[in-house]
Write a protein that holds these residues in place. Structure first.
Motif, PDB file in Angstrom:
ATOM      1  N   LYS A 305      14.456  -0.470  13.767  1.00  0.00           N
ATOM      2  CA  LYS A 305      13.012  -0.678  13.729  1.00  0.00           C
ATOM      3  C   LYS A 305      12.272   0.650  13.855  1.00  0.00           C
ATOM      4  O   LYS A 305      11.305   0.919  13.115  1.00  0.00           O
ATOM      5  CB  LYS A 305      12.598  -1.605  14.877  1.00  0.00           C
ATOM      6  N   PHE A 306      12.725   1.507  14.750  1.00  0.00           N
ATOM      7  CA  PHE A 306      12.092   2.817  14.925  1.00  0.00           C
ATOM      8  C   PHE A 306      12.208   3.651  13.645  1.00  0.00           C
ATOM      9  O   PHE A 306      11.266   4.347  13.256  1.00  0.00           O
ATOM     10  CB  PHE A 306      12.728   3.551  16.103  1.00  0.00           C
ATOM     11  N   GLN A 307      13.343   3.556  12.974  1.00  0.00           N
ATOM     12  CA  GLN A 307      13.516   4.298  11.722  1.00  0.00           C
ATOM     13  C   GLN A 307      12.528   3.814  10.664  1.00  0.00           C
ATOM     14  O   GLN A 307      11.944   4.632   9.932  1.00  0.00           O
ATOM     15  CB  GLN A 307      14.947   4.143  11.210  1.00  0.00           C
ATOM     16  N   ARG A 308      12.315   2.512  10.577  1.00  0.00           N
ATOM     17  CA  ARG A 308      11.375   1.986   9.579  1.00  0.00           C
ATOM     18  C   ARG A 308       9.948   2.416   9.902  1.00  0.00           C
ATOM     19  O   ARG A 308       9.178   2.789   9.014  1.00  0.00           O
ATOM     20  CB  ARG A 308      11.460   0.459   9.525  1.00  0.00           C
ATOM     21  N   LEU A 309       9.607   2.408  11.188  1.00  0.00           N
ATOM     22  CA  LEU A 309       8.239   2.786  11.581  1.00  0.00           C
ATOM     23  C   LEU A 309       7.965   4.260  11.313  1.00  0.00           C
ATOM     24  O   LEU A 309       6.855   4.625  10.905  1.00  0.00           O
ATOM     25  CB  LEU A 309       8.027   2.477  13.065  1.00  0.00           C
ATOM     26  N   THR A 310       8.938   5.116  11.539  1.00  0.00           N
ATOM     27  CA  THR A 310       8.722   6.560  11.342  1.00  0.00           C
ATOM     28  C   THR A 310       8.841   6.985   9.888  1.00  0.00           C
ATOM     29  O   THR A 310       8.629   8.157   9.573  1.00  0.00           O
ATOM     30  CB  THR A 310       9.732   7.366  12.181  1.00  0.00           C
ATOM     31  N   SER A 311       9.182   6.051   8.981  1.00  0.00           N
ATOM     32  CA  SER A 311       9.288   6.401   7.572  1.00  0.00           C
ATOM     33  C   SER A 311       7.956   6.237   6.833  1.00  0.00           C
ATOM     34  O   SER A 311       7.881   6.550   5.645  1.00  0.00           O
ATOM     35  CB  SER A 311      10.347   5.519   6.894  1.00  0.00           C
ATOM     36  N   ASN A 312       6.952   5.772   7.527  1.00  0.00           N
ATOM     37  CA  ASN A 312       5.648   5.494   6.899  1.00  0.00           C
ATOM     38  C   ASN A 312       4.534   6.065   7.758  1.00  0.00           C
ATOM     39  O   ASN A 312       4.457   5.769   8.947  1.00  0.00           O
ATOM     40  CB  ASN A 312       5.475   3.974   6.753  1.00  0.00           C
ATOM     41  N   ARG A 449       7.819  12.548  -0.499  1.00  0.00           N
ATOM     42  CA  ARG A 449       8.128  11.144  -0.720  1.00  0.00           C
ATOM     43  C   ARG A 449       6.854  10.319  -0.836  1.00  0.00           C
ATOM     44  O   ARG A 449       5.895  10.529  -0.102  1.00  0.00           O
ATOM     45  CB  ARG A 449       8.988  10.616   0.438  1.00  0.00           C
ATOM     46  N   VAL A 450       6.855   9.364  -1.753  1.00  0.00           N
ATOM     47  CA  VAL A 450       5.663   8.544  -1.960  1.00  0.00           C
ATOM     48  C   VAL A 450       5.923   7.063  -1.683  1.00  0.00           C
ATOM     49  O   VAL A 450       5.013   6.260  -1.710  1.00  0.00           O
ATOM     50  CB  VAL A 450       5.139   8.688  -3.414  1.00  0.00           C
ATOM     51  N   LEU A 451       7.196   6.708  -1.442  1.00  0.00           N
ATOM     52  CA  LEU A 451       7.500   5.327  -1.115  1.00  0.00           C
ATOM     53  C   LEU A 451       6.880   4.990   0.230  1.00  0.00           C
ATOM     54  O   LEU A 451       6.980   5.754   1.181  1.00  0.00           O
ATOM     55  CB  LEU A 451       9.010   5.121  -1.066  1.00  0.00           C
ATOM     56  N   ALA A 452       6.243   3.850   0.322  1.00  0.00           N
ATOM     57  CA  ALA A 452       5.478   3.506   1.519  1.00  0.00           C
ATOM     58  C   ALA A 452       6.350   3.523   2.769  1.00  0.00           C
ATOM     59  O   ALA A 452       5.979   4.110   3.786  1.00  0.00           O
ATOM     60  CB  ALA A 452       4.833   2.140   1.341  1.00  0.00           C
ATOM     61  N   SER A 453       7.506   2.914   2.710  1.00  0.00           N
ATOM     62  CA  SER A 453       8.345   2.860   3.903  1.00  0.00           C
ATOM     63  C   SER A 453       9.739   2.370   3.534  1.00  0.00           C
ATOM     64  O   SER A 453       9.971   1.876   2.437  1.00  0.00           O
ATOM     65  CB  SER A 453       7.743   1.906   4.949  1.00  0.00           C
ATOM     66  N   ILE A 454      10.655   2.538   4.504  1.00  0.00           N
ATOM     67  CA  ILE A 454      11.977   1.943   4.383  1.00  0.00           C
ATOM     68  C   ILE A 454      11.844   0.479   4.794  1.00  0.00           C
ATOM     69  O   ILE A 454      11.294   0.161   5.844  1.00  0.00           O
ATOM     70  CB  ILE A 454      12.989   2.657   5.290  1.00  0.00           C
ATOM     71  N   THR A 455      12.336  -0.406   3.944  1.00  0.00           N
ATOM     72  CA  THR A 455      12.243  -1.838   4.223  1.00  0.00           C
ATOM     73  C   THR A 455      13.592  -2.367   4.682  1.00  0.00           C
ATOM     74  O   THR A 455      14.604  -1.666   4.648  1.00  0.00           O
ATOM     75  CB  THR A 455      11.799  -2.595   2.966  1.00  0.00           C
ATOM     76  N   ASP A 456      13.597  -3.659   5.078  1.00  0.00           N
ATOM     77  CA  ASP A 456      14.855  -4.288   5.484  1.00  0.00           C
ATOM     78  C   ASP A 456      15.853  -4.289   4.335  1.00  0.00           C
ATOM     79  O   ASP A 456      17.061  -4.150   4.548  1.00  0.00           O
ATOM     80  CB  ASP A 456      14.591  -5.725   5.945  1.00  0.00           C
ATOM     81  N   ASP A 457      15.356  -4.423   3.110  1.00  0.00           N
ATOM     82  CA  ASP A 457      16.232  -4.476   1.941  1.00  0.00           C
ATOM     83  C   ASP A 457      16.784  -3.106   1.560  1.00  0.00           C
ATOM     84  O   ASP A 457      17.914  -3.002   1.070  1.00  0.00           O
ATOM     85  CB  ASP A 457      15.480  -5.064   0.741  1.00  0.00           C
ATOM     86  N   THR A 458      15.972  -2.079   1.742  1.00  0.00           N
ATOM     87  CA  THR A 458      16.400  -0.736   1.313  1.00  0.00           C
ATOM     88  C   THR A 458      17.068   0.072   2.421  1.00  0.00           C
ATOM     89  O   THR A 458      17.706   1.087   2.152  1.00  0.00           O
ATOM     90  CB  THR A 458      15.197   0.057   0.786  1.00  0.00           C
ATOM     91  N   GLN A 459      16.946  -0.368   3.657  1.00  0.00           N
ATOM     92  CA  GLN A 459      17.467   0.413   4.780  1.00  0.00           C
ATOM     93  C   GLN A 459      18.975   0.589   4.722  1.00  0.00           C
ATOM     94  O   GLN A 459      19.512   1.599   5.194  1.00  0.00           O
ATOM     95  CB  GLN A 459      17.075  -0.244   6.105  1.00  0.00           C
ATOM     96  N   LYS A 460      19.671  -0.358   4.119  1.00  0.00           N
ATOM     97  CA  LYS A 460      21.123  -0.274   4.049  1.00  0.00           C
ATOM     98  C   LYS A 460      21.606   0.911   3.221  1.00  0.00           C
ATOM     99  O   LYS A 460      22.760   1.329   3.346  1.00  0.00           O
ATOM    100  CB  LYS A 460      21.699  -1.564   3.483  1.00  0.00           C
TER     101      LYS A 460
END
Length: 867
Positions: A305-312, A449-460
């Motif tokens: 969760k922390f990784q996803r939050l810090t990616s955006n 990087r322009v992708l909004a964030s790492i998602t549950d689908d892309t995090q893998k």
């Protein structure tokens, strides 16, 4: 038999009674009876029970008694040989009744009690050592005693000066060679008797003996003869060996070793580059370590969760809110401040990268992320994105080639320029995150990087938070140092290696060094494939992840003693130099590619103590080298002081004075001192890619063949530089001989001690001759495993163990596949697999499994007299 009456010693001159065969009546021996051994298939129940119940220490006592017997009677035989040879000097034909080839009832009876046959006694290495050692000691005493007799002293004064040298050693050498070569008495007999009128025959013979000793054993005379005959022959022999080794240089010689031969200062620059790279990375890792230690304590779900939050950037505030809650927990105080230190470190890294020619469009509102499963991602894209990615790969390769220094382009073509695994991953990540501008060719870490964030689908597809952060730091710091080293940095303090190469007058040498430097960066940046990586880690886990491989490392103490001196190695005094100060964390360069299972391998090495002992031995090497340098530089007027300058000035040039001053005042933190110590460590340890052969660097798949062999590559390089190359030249022959003797004594002796220790702990029988054979083979590169394979599977089995990857599990499977009775073979080889279980496999195998049966059978064979 007539009564024997000894001649009284009425005169100083001694005349022994001539030996007459008629005076001696040998005891007749009865006809030899046929010996019928007990069949191995049906051993005596009492004997079998004795073997089964015998503890390991009884086996050791049995071997010790054999050792004691061989040493005692070997020494007696040597004493007899010396007496016989001295008798020959005065014309007496005295036979040696203690010779091993002669029957001796007492010795044979004692041998039967100790389990030593006459043949075994004759072939014993212990007997040979004791025999020669006794001759050395007695020879020196006899010579000293003889020279105290006035007539003898007078005779010695009239013979050549060479006779005044250690005659005992010369006499011993004569005895050792007397079986095949003409000896001292032969030389005396061949020449005319040297006596003046009025002198006795004894005095003449003694003069002949002096001349013979001077000719055959005197060090000065022998030295002159050897200088004209033996030394050139040795030089020619080792010159041929060196030329033969040169043919396989790409496979066995570290690239820095070859550069060192061509230009020491450029080799020193290579060491400095590797050291700077390690230390810069360590500086940033240290800054991030406090946060990493706390972050590991939160749950896996919270980490993701922390990784996803810090990616955006839009969710960064939520990441800080999360840390506010986390730091309320026990042991988590300050985690938010530590995270701010991480961000500050990334800001500093961004500024450093831009200063050195890497334009990173870095933002403070999110953290770097690294893709790990780019193959899996590519498969999910379909056919159309694949073609776009191929275009991006080609553009990135062209950009990489265009950015190379002009000198490197001379030895590397565009077709040879391939992206490393990390670079390919970044290109895919650029596409994934929207940075797929065709033809841009920028490295992934350079694109915003322009992708909004790492998602549950892309995090893998991404590395976990800490793993990605570590790879990002490694990648940026490496490219910063690479740009500084290759002349691509805008920093005025950076110096291109090609500036130093261009100062070399010989154009061919320039080209050869440039090619080697290019190999370091072209091949060294490649990473092995996943399949090769998995295979190699299976090899590591099944062969060295156990306590006994940890014990094997103690042999490095012997190598440290050879390099730095025994006292410097064992002394507890001196500065506390830590390996971490040099940025070193991995055991060897080949272990830095452990990939996804690196964490698991690290845990195995920690559990077995392998890693901790490795660190301790490397630190011992560094401290020993520093103490040795201090000792050399203690007296400015000494030869050692001048030799230190002579040896190190080619590497440090204008920095040599600063290096010497820092060592003399004990400053181990000085930049030049650290560089010096790092260079000393890399001499025996394969800790950087510059210490790898060219073929290792250029063959990604071929690196599997170097598994567990990189340490031998360094050992061979030490032997080659210190022994082979010096013995190949007349002016360095003496130093080569001294190095060979020290290496054999220290490294060979240390390796033997380690091998015996492991055998005793596991309860395996200890046979001195076998141990010495193992050591001899290990010194020339055949591991103990290879020696065992040669014994069990024949010549080709040993050859395969030397050159092929150590794959014991695969070997057991092959034996089953090619066996006539596959069911029986499967049953047998399945028991062998136990020994390859990490950590505990060897203990189970040798104490309770098939190994225990082998030990019992070996003991039984010894008692039966089976060879």
């Amino acid at each position: 038999m007539d009564e024997f009456t000894p001649i009284p010693f009425e005169e100083k001159e001694f005349t022994p009674l001539p030996f007459n065969q008629q005076n001696f009546t040998p005891i007749p021996f009865e006809e030899e009876q046929e010996f019928t051994p007990i069949p191995l298939e049906d051993p005596s129940p009492d004997l079998k029970e004795k073997i089964d119940e015998a503890p390991w220490y009884e086996s050791m006592l049995y071997e010790f008694n054999k050792f004691k017997f061989n040493a005692l009677f070997g020494g007696a035989e040597g004493a007899g040989e010396l007496v016989s040879s001295v008798g020959e000097l005065v014309g007496a034909d005295i036979d040696n009744p203690l010779a091993s080839e002669k029957p001796n009832l007492f010795r044979d009876a004692m041998g039967a009690m100790h389990g030593v046959s006459q043949k075994e006694f004759q072939e014993s290495t212990v007997r040979d050592v004791a025999r020669v050692g006794t001759q050395l000691g007695m020879g020196g005493g006899v010579v000293k005693g003889l020279t105290s007799i006035p007539k003898v002293a007078k005779a010695l004064s009239s013979v050549p000066k060479a006779v005044k040298l250690p005659v005992g050693a010369a006499l011993t050498e004569f005895i050792a060679l007397s079986a095949d070569e003409k000896g001292l008495s032969d030389a005396i007999g061949m020449g005319p008797l040297q006596k003046k009128e009025g002198e006795s025959v004894f005095m003449g013979k003694l003069k002949n003996a002096g001349e013979g000793l001077a000719m055959f054993g005197g060090l000065k005379a022998a030295g002159k003869v050897a200088d004209k005959t033996l030394v050139p022959a040795v030089n020619k022999t080792f010159s041929v060996i060196e030329k033969g080794l040169e043919k396989v240089d790409p496979y066995i010689r570290p690239i820095k070793s070859k550069i060192k031969e061509l230009d020491p200062f450029v080799a020193s620059r290579m060491d400095k580059f590797e050291l700077d790279n390690l230390m810069l990375k360590q500086n940033f890792v240290d800054q991030m370590q406090p946060f990493a230690d706390q972050f590991k304590k939160i749950s896996k779900d919270e980490q993701k969760k922390f990784q996803r939050l810090t990616s955006n950037p839009d969710s960064m505030k939520k990441a800080f809110d999360m840390l506010d809650e986390v730091q309320k927990r026990k042991g988590m105080d300050g985690i938010k401040a530590n995270f701010l230190n991480v961000r500050q470190g990334l800001d500093d890294l961004h500024a450093l990268a831009n200063k050195n020619g890497i334009e990173i469009e870095y933002r403070k509102d999110y953290l770097p992320r690294v893709m790990k499963d780019y193959d899996g991602f590519v498969k999910s894209l379909g056919k159309e994105p694949r073609s776009q990615l191929e275009e991006m790969f080609r553009a990135a390769e062209k950009k990489k080639f265009d950015d190379m220094p002009e000198k490197m382009k001379q030895s590397v073509s565009l077709e040879d320029t391939k992206l490393s695994e990390a670079e390919r991953a970044k290109v895919i990540q650029n596409y994934f995150e929207g940075n797929n501008l065709r033809g841009s060719g920028k490295m992934g870490l350079q694109k915003e990087r322009v992708l909004a964030s790492i998602t549950d689908d892309t995090q893998k597809y991404y590395d976990d938070f800490l793993g990605g952060l570590q790879k990002y730091v490694d990648n940026v710091t490496y490219n910063v140092n690479k740009n500084r080293f290759l002349g691509k940095s805008q920093d005025p303090t950076a110096k291109s290696i090609f500036t130093d190469i261009e100062r070399i007058e010989d154009g061919k040498v320039q080209d050869e060094i440039t090619k080697l430097v290019s190999t370091r960066f072209k091949g060294g940046e490649a990473r092995i494939g996943k399949g090769t990586n998995i295979a190699r880690n299976v090899i590591y886990a099944s062969t060295i992840a156990n306590p006994y491989s940890t014990i094997t490392q103690l042999g490095d103490l012997a190598l440290n003693s050879y390099r730095n001196g025994l006292i410097n190695t064992l002394s507890p005094f001196g500065p506390k130099i830590k390996l971490k100060e040099f940025g070193l964390n991995d055991i060897a360069s080949e272990f830095t590619d452990a990939g996804a299972v690196k964490g698991a391998m690290d845990k195995l090495f920690k559990v077995t103590g392998f890693k901790n002992l490795d660190i301790a031995l490397k630190e011992n090497n560094l401290r020993g080298a520093f103490r040795q340098a201090q000792g050399q530089l203690r007296n400015k007027n000494s030869k050692a002081y001048k030799k230190f300058i002579e040896e190190n000035k080619p590497f440090f040039e204008n920095e040599t004075d600063d290096l010497i001053d820092a060592i003399r005042r004990g400053d181990s933190q000085n930049e030049n001192v650290r560089h010096f110590l790092f260079s000393r460590l890399t001499k025996t340890q394969p800790i950087t890619l510059s210490e790898m052969p060219a073929k290792y660097l250029n063959m990604k798949g071929g690196r599997l063949f170097y598994s567990l062999k990189t340490f031998f590559v360094k050992q061979l390089d030490v032997m080659r530089e210190d022994i082979v190359q010096k013995l190949a030249k007349r002016e360095t022959s003496k130093e080569g001989i001294q190095n060979a003797a020290r290496f054999a004594m220290l490294f060979g002796g240390g390796t033997a001690a380690v091998n015996i220790t492991k055998d005793l702990i596991l309860g395996r029988p200890v046979e001195i001759s076998d141990e010495l054979m193992d050591v001899g083979m290990q010194m020339i590169g055949a591991s103990r495993y290879a020696v065992y394979k040669a014994k069990s599977d024949g010549f080709f089995g040993g050859l395969g163990a030397v050159f092929a990857p150590p794959a014991p599990i695969l070997n057991e499977a092959v034996k089953v596949a090619f066996a006539d009775d596959k069911e029986e073979a499967l049953k047998k080889q399945s028991k062998e697999l136990v020994r390859y279980i990490p950590v505990v496999g060897k203990d189970i195998y040798w104490r309770f499994g098939a190994g225990e049966e082998k030990i019992k059978q070996q003991r039984l064979d010894k008692l039966r007299g089976k060879e």
